[in-house]
Design a protein around this motif. Structure first.
Motif, PDB file in Angstrom:
ATOM      1  N   UNK A   1       3.850   5.696  -9.958  1.00 56.79           N
ATOM      2  CA  UNK A   1       4.343   4.531  -9.221  1.00 56.79           C
ATOM      3  C   UNK A   1       3.699   4.460  -7.836  1.00 56.79           C
ATOM      4  N   UNK A   2       3.610   5.602  -7.168  1.00 58.07           N
ATOM      5  CA  UNK A   2       3.029   5.604  -5.825  1.00 58.07           C
ATOM      6  C   UNK A   2       1.556   5.236  -5.844  1.00 58.07           C
ATOM      7  N   UNK A   3       0.836   5.664  -6.861  1.00 57.50           N
ATOM      8  CA  UNK A   3      -0.578   5.278  -6.969  1.00 57.50           C
ATOM      9  C   UNK A   3      -0.718   3.765  -7.065  1.00 57.50           C
ATOM     10  N   UNK A   4       0.221   3.127  -7.724  1.00 60.02           N
ATOM     11  CA  UNK A   4       0.164   1.672  -7.872  1.00 60.02           C
ATOM     12  C   UNK A   4       0.686   0.940  -6.638  1.00 60.02           C
ATOM     13  N   UNK A   5       1.674   1.515  -5.965  1.00 64.65           N
ATOM     14  CA  UNK A   5       2.358   0.807  -4.879  1.00 64.65           C
ATOM     15  C   UNK A   5       1.730   0.987  -3.501  1.00 64.65           C
ATOM     16  N   UNK A   6       1.143   2.135  -3.243  1.00 61.65           N
ATOM     17  CA  UNK A   6       0.612   2.409  -1.908  1.00 61.65           C
ATOM     18  C   UNK A   6      -0.838   1.956  -1.787  1.00 61.65           C
ATOM     19  N   UNK A   7      -1.214   1.559  -0.587  1.00 61.18           N
ATOM     20  CA  UNK A   7      -2.565   1.075  -0.316  1.00 61.18           C
ATOM     21  C   UNK A   7      -3.457   2.215   0.167  1.00 61.18           C
ATOM     22  N   UNK A   8      -4.693   2.250  -0.329  1.00 67.14           N
ATOM     23  CA  UNK A   8      -5.674   3.216   0.158  1.00 67.14           C
ATOM     24  C   UNK A   8      -5.972   2.932   1.622  1.00 67.14           C
ATOM     25  N   UNK A   9      -6.169   3.979   2.396  1.00 67.39           N
ATOM     26  CA  UNK A   9      -6.535   3.825   3.791  1.00 67.39           C
ATOM     27  C   UNK A   9      -5.380   3.541   4.731  1.00 67.39           C
ATOM     28  N   UNK A  10      -4.186   3.415   4.210  1.00 60.56           N
ATOM     29  CA  UNK A  10      -3.018   3.165   5.041  1.00 60.56           C
ATOM     30  C   UNK A  10      -2.181   4.442   5.102  1.00 60.56           C
TER      31      UNK A  10
ATOM     32  N   UNK B   1       1.699   6.282   5.731  1.00 62.69           N
ATOM     33  CA  UNK B   1       3.112   6.005   5.495  1.00 62.69           C
ATOM     34  C   UNK B   1       3.960   7.181   5.960  1.00 62.69           C
ATOM     35  N   UNK B   2       5.146   6.883   6.466  1.00 66.23           N
ATOM     36  CA  UNK B   2       6.125   7.929   6.746  1.00 66.23           C
ATOM     37  C   UNK B   2       6.949   8.122   5.477  1.00 66.23           C
ATOM     38  N   UNK B   3       7.667   9.237   5.408  1.00 73.02           N
ATOM     39  CA  UNK B   3       8.525   9.462   4.238  1.00 73.02           C
ATOM     40  C   UNK B   3       9.577   8.359   4.120  1.00 73.02           C
ATOM     41  N   UNK B   4      10.070   7.893   5.245  1.00 71.48           N
ATOM     42  CA  UNK B   4      11.067   6.818   5.222  1.00 71.48           C
ATOM     43  C   UNK B   4      10.484   5.559   4.597  1.00 71.48           C
ATOM     44  N   UNK B   5       9.254   5.221   4.965  1.00 75.91           N
ATOM     45  CA  UNK B   5       8.602   4.040   4.389  1.00 75.91           C
ATOM     46  C   UNK B   5       8.398   4.205   2.884  1.00 75.91           C
ATOM     47  N   UNK B   6       7.953   5.373   2.468  1.00 70.41           N
ATOM     48  CA  UNK B   6       7.718   5.628   1.043  1.00 70.41           C
ATOM     49  C   UNK B   6       9.027   5.527   0.272  1.00 70.41           C
ATOM     50  N   UNK B   7      10.087   6.101   0.818  1.00 70.79           N
ATOM     51  CA  UNK B   7      11.389   6.028   0.152  1.00 70.79           C
ATOM     52  C   UNK B   7      11.858   4.588   0.005  1.00 70.79           C
ATOM     53  N   UNK B   8      11.640   3.773   1.037  1.00 72.65           N
ATOM     54  CA  UNK B   8      12.020   2.356   0.980  1.00 72.65           C
ATOM     55  C   UNK B   8      11.183   1.600  -0.059  1.00 72.65           C
ATOM     56  N   UNK B   9       9.897   1.879  -0.119  1.00 72.25           N
ATOM     57  CA  UNK B   9       9.019   1.242  -1.105  1.00 72.25           C
ATOM     58  C   UNK B   9       9.484   1.587  -2.514  1.00 72.25           C
ATOM     59  N   UNK B  10       9.808   2.848  -2.739  1.00 69.88           N
ATOM     60  CA  UNK B  10      10.273   3.270  -4.067  1.00 69.88           C
ATOM     61  C   UNK B  10      11.630   2.652  -4.407  1.00 69.88           C
ATOM     62  N   UNK B  11      12.513   2.574  -3.418  1.00 68.13           N
ATOM     63  CA  UNK B  11      13.833   1.977  -3.652  1.00 68.13           C
ATOM     64  C   UNK B  11      13.692   0.505  -4.056  1.00 68.13           C
ATOM     65  N   UNK B  12      12.845  -0.209  -3.324  1.00 67.10           N
ATOM     66  CA  UNK B  12      12.611  -1.628  -3.631  1.00 67.10           C
ATOM     67  C   UNK B  12      11.981  -1.773  -5.019  1.00 67.10           C
ATOM     68  N   UNK B  13      11.045  -0.910  -5.345  1.00 65.80           N
ATOM     69  CA  UNK B  13      10.405  -0.940  -6.659  1.00 65.80           C
ATOM     70  C   UNK B  13      11.426  -0.681  -7.763  1.00 65.80           C
ATOM     71  N   UNK B  14      12.316   0.277  -7.557  1.00 64.22           N
ATOM     72  CA  UNK B  14      13.329   0.602  -8.559  1.00 64.22           C
ATOM     73  C   UNK B  14      14.301  -0.556  -8.787  1.00 64.22           C
ATOM     74  N   UNK B  15      14.468  -1.405  -7.773  1.00 64.73           N
ATOM     75  CA  UNK B  15      15.355  -2.554  -7.899  1.00 64.73           C
ATOM     76  C   UNK B  15      14.629  -3.770  -8.499  1.00 64.73           C
ATOM     77  N   UNK B  16      13.352  -3.625  -8.825  1.00 63.76           N
ATOM     78  CA  UNK B  16      12.631  -4.691  -9.489  1.00 63.76           C
ATOM     79  C   UNK B  16      11.654  -5.470  -8.630  1.00 63.76           C
ATOM     80  N   UNK B  17      11.422  -5.058  -7.420  1.00 59.65           N
ATOM     81  CA  UNK B  17      10.473  -5.748  -6.553  1.00 59.65           C
ATOM     82  C   UNK B  17       9.329  -4.819  -6.180  1.00 59.65           C
ATOM     83  N   UNK B  18       8.279  -5.399  -5.635  1.00 57.42           N
ATOM     84  CA  UNK B  18       7.152  -4.566  -5.159  1.00 57.42           C
ATOM     85  C   UNK B  18       7.118  -4.475  -3.693  1.00 57.42           C
TER      86      UNK B  18
END
Length: 73
Positions: free
Chosen positions: A45-54, A56-73
């Motif tokens: 999931x992280x390979x698909x969701x995170x951008x190369x060259x950017x 992220x803090x752990x808080x940002x990654x956790x939020x991205x995963x939470x949003x993804x789990x709820x059906x959004x990107x």
């Protein structure tokens, strides 16, 4: 003059770094996050969701995963 114990008490009153007050949290690249043990189960999931060259803090990654789990990107 302050005794050693009083000096220690004074130092213990200082709070740890509070990232909510705008202080910088450590940030990591996509590659570092994907390789980390913390996110081992979410690597695909992280390979698909995170951008190369950017970074992220752990808080940002956790939020991205939470949003993804709820059906959004």
């Amino acid at each position: 003059m302050a005794t050693k114990n009083e000096s220690i008490k004074e130092k213990s009153k200082t709070s740890p770094i509070d990232v909510s007050k705008g202080l910088d949290a450590p940030e990591f690249t996509k590659e570092q996050i994907v390789k980390s043990n913390k996110y081992m189960a979410r690597r695909d999931a992280l390979n698909a969701l995170l951008d190369d060259g950017k970074t992220y803090s752990f808080t940002e990654v956790d939020e991205i995963l939470k949003k993804f789990d709820k059906g959004g990107k």
